[in-house]
Design an enzyme around this catalytic site. Structure first.
Site, PDB file in Angstrom:
ATOM      1  N   HIS A 368       0.976  -1.437  -0.042  1.00 50.58           N
ATOM      2  CA  HIS A 368       0.026  -0.111  -0.123  1.00 50.58           C
ATOM      3  C   HIS A 368       0.748   1.228  -0.141  1.00 50.58           C
ATOM      4  O   HIS A 368       0.557   2.362  -0.479  1.00 50.58           O
ATOM      5  CB  HIS A 368      -1.064   0.033   1.107  1.00 50.58           C
ATOM      6  CG  HIS A 368      -1.965  -0.997   0.643  1.00 50.58           C
ATOM      7  ND1 HIS A 368      -2.014  -2.299   1.314  1.00 50.58           N
ATOM      8  CD2 HIS A 368      -3.202  -0.824  -0.039  1.00 50.58           C
ATOM      9  CE1 HIS A 368      -3.242  -2.791   0.549  1.00 50.58           C
ATOM     10  NE2 HIS A 368      -4.047  -2.173   0.014  1.00 50.58           N
ATOM     11  N   CYS A 681      -9.478  -3.367 -11.474  1.00 55.25           N
ATOM     12  CA  CYS A 681      -8.836  -2.200 -10.938  1.00 55.25           C
ATOM     13  C   CYS A 681      -7.779  -2.680 -10.202  1.00 55.25           C
ATOM     14  O   CYS A 681      -7.023  -1.699  -9.206  1.00 55.25           O
ATOM     15  CB  CYS A 681      -9.957  -1.537  -9.851  1.00 55.25           C
ATOM     16  SG  CYS A 681     -10.396  -2.385  -8.636  1.00 55.25           S
TER      17      CYS A 681
END
Ligand code: PEP
Ligand code: MG
Length: 754
Positions: A368, A681
């Site tokens: 992340h 995505c």
């Protein structure tokens, strides 16, 4: 023969202090230092080797060996015992050095007479810049106190070597060890881009500018004040954890508290100052000790506790008066943050005006921190081994996030080549900008939808510059991660409204909170899990703690009053989870309608496809949803059982493997049969070759980081999907590890721009 008495270091340090403050050039001082050490340690030999260009250790000064060998004897790092000490960066204590397999005889030194050897690395900023060694004729074993004393003295040598005077000394200046040499470090690209700036170490490092104290009592009082400030701050943290943090964090802070008050640790620090060290040097000495002990301990629990102590030493250093703390939120120059690894929230802590790039020793593309960096347009090069040792705070660095490399202290030629790359990149960006207003249609006329992934307001502010068709994934958790407290419903409503306002009618898909795994919220109490990626995360938290999910859904429903709302749930593993989540949403809509009399004009409820199990329940799921979106980062992680955050294995399986393509194709088939809109995505949507393969499989809707939209659009405009389809479908059935090469050849043969 007696060794160095425990009380002697202070005397030796005092004498060394006089030498350091006295006259003579650096070479003369080093000569004097080795003479003093030999005398005080009752050793027949004391030698100092310093690191030269090309990782060669050169004998710079000696007392006892033949003087002719000075500046003549050289050993490569790893060669001989001296080279071994440098390579291992730890002391070596041998009663019979000559029988050691690593012993390398150098006739010019005359060292054949000496049997015992004690050597220690000379360290600066975690890097070996030399080796200091004493030798004796007899076969003796040096005591622990002597090892420690030599390590302390090595700190003084480090200070002398690092001083400008030494660097400027004859000959040494050109090749002043590896500290000032240009250096290239290879890594992998986690976020594209090019940047230059000055290194800032993310993990604070103890910097010792002066080793020997001018005034011991005043150093003792500096240390004492720092210790009490540390103790109060740890106590305060612990009080805060009672209300804010998880059991796990509390456990860590309790260990901190115990150590911060530990008499043994405090005594060691005080003793080190009493031997004549500055408070900084004393903390460093004690930390070095801890680190040496850590290397020898295999018990993970004890290692953790020692690493707590290591961290505590860093914190203590930050409390010393006179120490300047760099304020991450207010940087004053172009900054390259250097870290072992870091979380997305920590990255967001840095002043965005000056944060130019990040270099990580670990990290993967789908971690992340990399996702957030791409959103910010900050290049990241990860998996750079040994950066901690190679980079010094303040080093000038070029970060090449196009080729996955980093240049430290670059020479003019490298800087010139880098400027050319920057220019070429700007030209490419200009070319992509020119494509911005063109419709995303393939060469054979297939209409595609190219969207961006967002999560920060900065993405939303720049949305219209990207030329994207919409936001295909809005990662709402990023807003939760940048705050120290859970955002209230009103705050969330304001945020989602702003997103919808800015998008001005273009589609946006909000994803409900996807936390857990590597996305940690400091204020959400969660127990440490052995397998966080497979643990309590995303929709699992949402369903178990519906208050959290409800408040988020309420905010979305309110923000979208009178307009269209698209939202999706993450990590759905079976249909029942989706149904449960949808019921919670329906209730919120009803409540909102009763409360305010308004509701969204239209609601599209979707599910992410990230867990392989749901692919085998797709027909049921597709009956319930308005759309689905493939989260290939997690889907890949669970499909191959490969931790997306672990650099050791993250590249083991290829996203362009036949088995994954086949799975992706099955999703297209099921969605086509059920006539349900489908998008992708995950990270693969933003890589031109992967996106090309997906187009061949039948995907038409893509959502990617804004940075990658240009290259994907350029590819899309040049591809004939009709020609591609059969080729890609056949590749789903081959037995290869990857079909990357075949796809690349296809692109080359058909002039598809990648
Ligand atoms: C994914 O898993 O592919 C995804 C888009 O979600 P995230 O990367 O936020 O886990
Ligand atoms: Mg995911």
């Amino acid at each position: 023969m007696t060794g160095l008495a425990v009380s002697t270091p202070r005397l030796l340090l005092r004498k060394l202090h006089q030498v350091m403050a006295g006259r003579g050039d650096a070479q003369q001082r080093l000569d004097e230092i080795v003479r003093l050490i030999a005398g005080n340690m009752i050793a027949e030999v004391c030698s100092c080797y310093l690191m030269r260009a090309g990782d060669v250790l050169e004998l710079f000064a000696t007392e006892g060996l033949k003087k002719d060998a000075v500046h003549q004897t050289r050993l490569r790092v790893g060669e001989g015992l001296i080279g071994d000490i440098a390579a291992q960066a730890r002391p070596l204590n041998l009663s019979d050095a000559q029988t050691h397999p690593q012993f390398a005889y150098r006739p010019e030194t005359g060292e054949e007479e000496y049997h015992s050897l004690l050597g220690t690395p000379v360290l600066r900023g975690g890097r070996v810049i030399g080796v200091l060694a004493v030798q004796n004729r007899t076969q003796r074993s040096y005591t622990e106190e002597e090892v420690e004393a030599l390590q302390t003295v090595a700190m003084v040598v480090a200070e002398l070597v690092s001083s400008e005077e030494m660097v400027a000394a004859t000959e040494f200046s050109d090749t002043a060890g590896n500290a000032t040499l240009p250096h290239r470090i290879g890594g992998s690209i986690l976020a594209e881009g090019l940047a230059s700036g000055f290194a800032l170490m993310h993990e604070p490092r103890i910097e010792v500018l002066q080793t020997i104290a001018d005034d011991v009592p005043s150093e003792l009082s500096r240390l004492e004040s720092a210790i009490s400030a540390l103790q109060s701050s740890v106590d305060a943290l612990l009080t805060a954890t009672n209300t804010l943090f998880s059991d796990e964090s509390r456990e860590i802070f309790e260990a901190y508290k115990m150590f911060a008050h530990d008499k043994g640790w405090l005594k060691k620090l005080n003793d080190a100052v009493r031997t004549g060290l500055t408070a900084e040097a004393a903390i460093k000495r004690v930390q070095d000790d801890t680190r040496a002990r850590m290397k020898e301990i295999s018990d993970p629990y004890l290692r953790d506790r020692l690493s707590d102590l290591d961290d505590l030493a860093n914190r203590l250093y930050l409390h010393l008066d006179g120490h300047t703390v760099i304020d991450r939120r207010n940087l004053d120059q172009a900054t390259i943050v250097v870290a072992h690894n870091m979380g997305a929230a920590e990255l967001l802590d840095y002043d965005r005006r000056h944060l130019k790039a990040v270099i990580l020793a670990e990290g993967t593309r789908s971690s992340h921190v990399a996702i957030v960096a791409r959103a910010l347009g900050v290049p990241v090069v990860g998996q750079c081994e040994k950066i901690g040792e190679a980079i010094e705070q303040g080093d000038f660095i070029l970060v090449d996030g196009e080729h996955g490399q980093v240049f430290l202290r670059p020479g003019d030629d490298v800087q010139e080549a880098f400027s050319t790359n920057v220019r070429l990149r700007e030209e490419r960006q200009a070319k992509y900008a020119a494509l911005r207003d063109m419709s995303s249609t393939s060469k054979d006329g297939v209409k595609l939808s190219l969207n961006i992934n967002a999560g920060l307001l900065i993405d939303v502010d720049h949305f219209h510059e990207t030329g994207a068709d919409g936001i295909g994934l809005f990662r709402t958790e990023l807003q939760f991660m940048v705050r120290s407290q859970m955002p209230k419903v009103d705050e969330q409503t304001a945020l989602y409204s702003k997103v919808l306002d800015n998008l001005n009618g273009k589609p946006v898909v909000f994803r409900t909170l996807d936390v857990g795994g590597d996305k940690v919220l400091p204020y959400l109490r969660t127990k440490a899990e052995e397998n966080p990626a497979l643990g309590w995360r995303a929709i699992r938290i949402g369903l178990d703690r519906p208050a959290l999910l409800r408040s988020q859904l309420r905010a979305m429903v309110r923000a979208a009053a009178g307009r269209e709302l698209s939202l999706m749930f993450p990590m759905i593993a079976e249909v029942s989870e989706f149904i449960e989540a949808k019921a919670i949403l329906k209730k919120e809509i009803e409540k909102e309608s009763k409360r305010s009399g308004s509701e969204p004009a239209k609601i599209n409820i979707g599910s992410m496809i990230e867990v392989p199990s749901i692919v085998w329940q797709l027909p049921h799921l597709l009956n319930e949803v308005d759309f689905v979106s493939v989260g290939s980062n997690d889907l890949m992680q669970f499909f191959f059982a490969v931790d997306r955050g672990n650099p050791k294995i993250s590249d083991r399986y290829d996203t362009l493997s036949p088995s994954l393509l086949k799975l992706l194709r099955k999703i297209v088939d099921d969605c086509t049969a059920a006539n349900v809109p489908l998008s992708v995505c995950g990270d693969i949507a933003g890589r031109p070759l992967e996106a090309m393969a997906l187009m061949g499989l039948g995907y038409r809707n893509f959502s990617m980081s804004a940075e990658t939209l240009g290259p994907v659009k350029e590819m899309a405009l040049s591809v004939d999907i009709d020609q591609l389809r059969d080729f890609v479908l056949k590749l789903c059935d081959v037995r290869d590890h990857s079909v990357r090469d075949q796809l690349r050849s296809f692109a080359r043969d058909h002039s598809i721009i990648l």
